[in-house]
Every structure is written in structure tokens, then in C-alpha cells.
Write an enzyme that holds these catalytic residues in place. Structure first.
Site, PDB file in Angstrom:
ATOM      1  N   LYS A 250      14.715  -6.122   4.489  1.00 30.05           N
ATOM      2  CA  LYS A 250      15.156  -4.926   5.579  1.00 30.05           C
ATOM      3  C   LYS A 250      16.609  -5.141   6.132  1.00 30.05           C
ATOM      4  CE  LYS A 250      10.543  -3.641   6.626  1.00 30.05           C
ATOM      5  NZ  LYS A 250       9.503  -3.275   7.867  1.00 30.05           N
TER       6      LYS A 250
ATOM      7  N   LYS B 171       0.891  -1.197  -0.135  1.00 30.68           N
ATOM      8  CA  LYS B 171      -0.105   0.009   0.162  1.00 30.68           C
ATOM      9  C   LYS B 171       0.915   1.294  -0.034  1.00 30.68           C
ATOM     10  CE  LYS B 171      -4.128  -1.843   0.558  1.00 30.68           C
ATOM     11  NZ  LYS B 171      -4.483  -2.638  -0.720  1.00 30.68           N
TER      12      LYS B 171
ATOM     13  N   ARG C  60       8.673 -18.762  19.859  1.00 30.20           N
ATOM     14  CA  ARG C  60       8.634 -20.324  19.791  1.00 30.20           C
ATOM     15  C   ARG C  60      10.007 -20.953  20.074  1.00 30.20           C
ATOM     16  NH1 ARG C  60       6.874 -22.105  13.785  1.00 30.20           N
ATOM     17  NH2 ARG C  60       8.608 -20.955  13.244  1.00 30.20           N
TER      18      ARG C  60
HETATM   19  P1  ATR Z   1       9.863 -10.984  10.295  1.00 23.86           P
HETATM   20  O1  ATR Z   1      10.996 -10.233   9.619  1.00 23.86           O
HETATM   21  O2  ATR Z   1       8.492 -11.040   9.714  1.00 23.86           O
HETATM   22  O3  ATR Z   1       9.971 -10.791  11.695  1.00 23.86           O
HETATM   23  P2  ATR Z   1      11.296 -13.563  10.695  1.00 23.86           P
HETATM   24  O4  ATR Z   1      12.437 -12.895  10.881  1.00 23.86           O
HETATM   25  O5  ATR Z   1      11.544 -14.643   9.798  1.00 23.86           O
HETATM   26  O6  ATR Z   1      10.320 -12.634   9.833  1.00 23.86           O
HETATM   27  O7  ATR Z   1      10.761 -14.065  11.874  1.00 23.86           O
HETATM   28  C1  ATR Z   1       9.438 -14.558  12.144  1.00 23.86           C
HETATM   29  C2  ATR Z   1       8.993 -14.676  13.647  1.00 23.86           C
HETATM   30  O8  ATR Z   1       7.504 -15.243  13.786  1.00 23.86           O
HETATM   31  C3  ATR Z   1       9.717 -15.464  14.296  1.00 23.86           C
HETATM   32  O9  ATR Z   1       9.904 -15.058  15.662  1.00 23.86           O
HETATM   33  C4  ATR Z   1       9.159 -16.816  14.445  1.00 23.86           C
HETATM   34  O10 ATR Z   1       9.372 -17.760  15.272  1.00 23.86           O
HETATM   35  P3  ATR Z   1      10.687 -18.626  15.557  1.00 23.86           P
HETATM   36  O11 ATR Z   1      11.908 -17.774  15.796  1.00 23.86           O
HETATM   37  O12 ATR Z   1      10.443 -19.799  16.225  1.00 23.86           O
HETATM   38  O13 ATR Z   1      10.948 -19.424  14.092  1.00 23.86           O
HETATM   39  C5  ATR Z   1       7.770 -16.603  14.373  1.00 23.86           C
HETATM   40  N1  ATR Z   1       6.728 -17.461  13.823  1.00 23.86           N
HETATM   41  C6  ATR Z   1       6.680 -17.760  12.265  1.00 23.86           C
HETATM   42  N2  ATR Z   1       5.663 -18.929  12.263  1.00 23.86           N
HETATM   43  C7  ATR Z   1       5.343 -19.099  13.369  1.00 23.86           C
HETATM   44  C8  ATR Z   1       4.308 -20.075  13.930  1.00 23.86           C
HETATM   45  N3  ATR Z   1       3.692 -20.796  13.124  1.00 23.86           N
HETATM   46  N4  ATR Z   1       4.394 -20.206  15.240  1.00 23.86           N
HETATM   47  C9  ATR Z   1       5.172 -19.565  16.095  1.00 23.86           C
HETATM   48  N5  ATR Z   1       6.035 -18.421  15.609  1.00 23.86           N
HETATM   49  C10 ATR Z   1       6.152 -18.430  14.430  1.00 23.86           C
END
Ligand code: ATR
Length: 270
Positions: free
Chosen positions: A66, A16, A153
Site C-alpha cells: 500500500k 477474499k 509498542r
Molecule cells: P501494517 O501495515 O499492518 O500496519 P506495519 O506498518 O508493519 O504493518 O505496522 C505494524 C504495527 O503492529 C506496528 O504498530 C507494530 O508496532 P511497532 O511500531 O512497535 O513495531 C505493531 N506490532 C506488530 N507486532 C507487534 C507485537 N508483537 N506487539 C506489539 N505491537 C506489534
């Protein structure tokens, strides 16, 4: 001559940012254009440099670039350096790239000014410990919370993040199941779990009807996190549309020195 700006991401079709920045330009009378560029990760470095040659004056950066852009620019502001992530690049006439991060201030403005959420002395929980969390932690610590907890997690990732930021203020790390029975004034979802349509096993016992829930994600309908919070009696559950507009306004100000009125733009979004 019309100055060119744009947003880079992959995919980018959903963005957007072009709509928001064009509305800001129309409102302030700034002579600029704003486009969306789909840049795959393997092309990021070469495209970033090429934009300068094509006359671009600035770029917004979105998923998944980023963190990588923070490594590629020539200079970082303190807040971008702290976050290890860039969402706003200013391109100088000589091609130098300056990276900044307006996500944290965008979130704070939406919370404190638009939604009138009390942050000072608040018990704040951030769910997730990825790039989105890194972008907002310095700003949250700067707002003077009583507690700031990051739950994830993968516990190790939350611990690493907490130790990275601990010199800015007290920050604790834990797993989701350790949150049961604790109470928070503000719960921010910074996980990307909603993109897969789900809500991780957050214990609903950490919510009270007065808890403010805020999802950094946004969608046309309720996000899974907002729907989950509402289903547990939360009265104030918000998606990240306001933060999106506020971080854009901050980027616009960095580029143009003019601060747009965000309210009419926010009103045009869901
Ligand atoms: P972003 O830039 O969007 O923060 P990222 O750096 O890949 O993307 O981080 C994703 C976050 O969402 C992490 O905290 C991830 O948890 P993990 O560190 O345990 O991987 C969390 N996340 C993504 N999918 C998830 C799920 N199904 N359940 C719980 N946590 C999730």
C-alpha cells in the site's frame, strides 16, 4: 468487452477480494472480471506499469504494497496522500495510474452504519501505529471524536504519526502501559501482532463491558484480539470483515459508478 480488475499483494492466496468483487458484479450486472495477482515487492514497479498494457482498468492493493504504490502512482486523492497509502488504483486508457484509499471510509461505514457505533464525541483508541493506522486516522478524525489516542509498542512511531496528522484534529500518542485505568468507548486493533497469534500487553483495565472492540484483522475463527476482548467481558467485539466488504464497495463505486448492496455479500462471509 469485459473489463479486467484485480488485487495485488504478496502473498495473495488468502485474499477474499475476488469473491467480493465478483459478487458485486453479479449483483449489479456490471461486465467485469477480477483476479488475484501475487506480486513480490521487487517486481512491483514493473508489474504496476505492465498491468495497464494488459488492459487492466483497476487494482486493489493489499499487504505489503500500500505505501509503495502511493509512491509509484501518477496522482493521489487527498485522502490517499494523507494516509501515505493506496488500496485502490484506477488505470486510465492512456495508462495513467490514480491512487485512492477507501480503507478509512470502509471502516467508518462498517462502524457507523452497519454496527451503529456512535463516533461523534466518542473516546477512541487505536492500537498500533503502522500503515493500517495511517489509512484510518483521517476518517476517524473526521468523525468528530472527543478523544483520539494512538498507542504503540514503539512510542516514537506513535508520536511521529500523531504529529503527521495533528493538523486534521487533536490526536495523542502513548505506550500501551500508559493506557491502564483510562476508559474508551471504541478500541481499534491496528497492530499486526495477531498474525503471529498473540495479543500485545494491552491493559484490560481500559475496557468496560460497553466498550466496542474492533479488529482490523479478520479470520475464520475469533482473532486473538477479539478473543482477548471477549475474555475481559466485552460484549461487542468485531473482526474486520465488514470493513473489508465496505472498502471494496467504495472501490467498486470509484471504478464503475455503481454502489453495490453490501449486506448480501457481507452475509456470505464469516
Ligand atoms: P501494517 O501495515 O499492518 O500496519 P506495519 O506498518 O508493519 O504493518 O505496522 C505494524 C504495527 O503492529 C506496528 O504498530 C507494530 O508496532 P511497532 O511500531 O512497535 O513495531 C505493531 N506490532 C506488530 N507486532 C507487534 C507485537 N508483537 N506487539 C506489539 N505491537 C506489534
Amino acid at each position: 468487452m469485459t473489463d479486467r480488475y484485480g488485487v495485488i499483494g504478496h502473498p495473495i492466496g488468502h485474499s477474499k477480494s475476488p469473491v467480493i468483487h465478483r459478487l458485486f458484479a453479479a449483483q449489479t450486472g456490471e461486465d467485469l472480471s477480477y483476479e488475484a495477482f501475487d506480486v513480490p515487492p521487487e517486481a512491483l514497479e514493473s508489474r504496476l506499469r505492465a498491468f495497464a498494457g494488459e488492459g487492466l482498468r483497476g487494482l486493489n492493493v493489499t499487504v505489503p504494497h500500500k505505501e509503495q504504490v502511493a509512491r509509484l502512482v501518477d496522482q493521489l486523492t487527498d485522502r490517499a496522500h494523507l494516509a501515505g497509502a493506496v488500496n485502490t488504483v484506477t488505470i486510465a486508457v492512456d495508462g495513467r495510474l490514480d491512487g485512492d484509499n477507501t480503507d478509512g471510509v470502509g471502516l467508518l461505514t462498517d462502524l457507523a452504519t452497519n454496527l451503529e457505533v456512535q463516533l461523534e464525541d466518542a473516546r477512541i483508541l487505536v492500537l498500533g501505529a503502522g500503515g493500517a493506522t495511517r489509512g484510518i486516522i483521517p476518517a476517524l478524525l473526521g468523525s468528530g471524536p472527543r478523544d483520539l489516542v494512538v498507542a504503540n509498542r514503539t512510542l516514537e512511531r506513535a508520536r511521529a504519526l500523531a504529529s503527521h496528522f495533528e493538523r486534521l484534529g487533536a490526536i495523542a500518542a502513548c505506550r500501551f502501559d500508559e493506557l491502564a485505568g483510562r476508559r474508551f468507548d471504541l478500541v481499534i486493533n491496528a497492530t499486526s501482532a495477531g498474525l503471529q497469534g498473540g495479543v500485545p500487553p494491552f491493559p484490560a483495565s481500559m475496557l468496560t463491558p460497553e466498550t466496542v472492540c474492533y479488529d482490523l484483522s479478520y479470520a475464520m475463527a475469533d482473532t486473538p484480539f477479539v478473543a482477548w476482548a471477549r475474555s475481559h467481558g466485552v460484549q461487542h467485539a468485531h473482526q474486520g470483515w465488514g470493513m473489508l466488504v465496505e472498502q471494496a464497495a467504495e472501490a467498486f463505486f470509484i471504478w464503475r459508478g455503481v454502489r453495490p448492496d453490501t449486506q448480501p455479500v457481507r452475509a456470505k462471509l464469516p
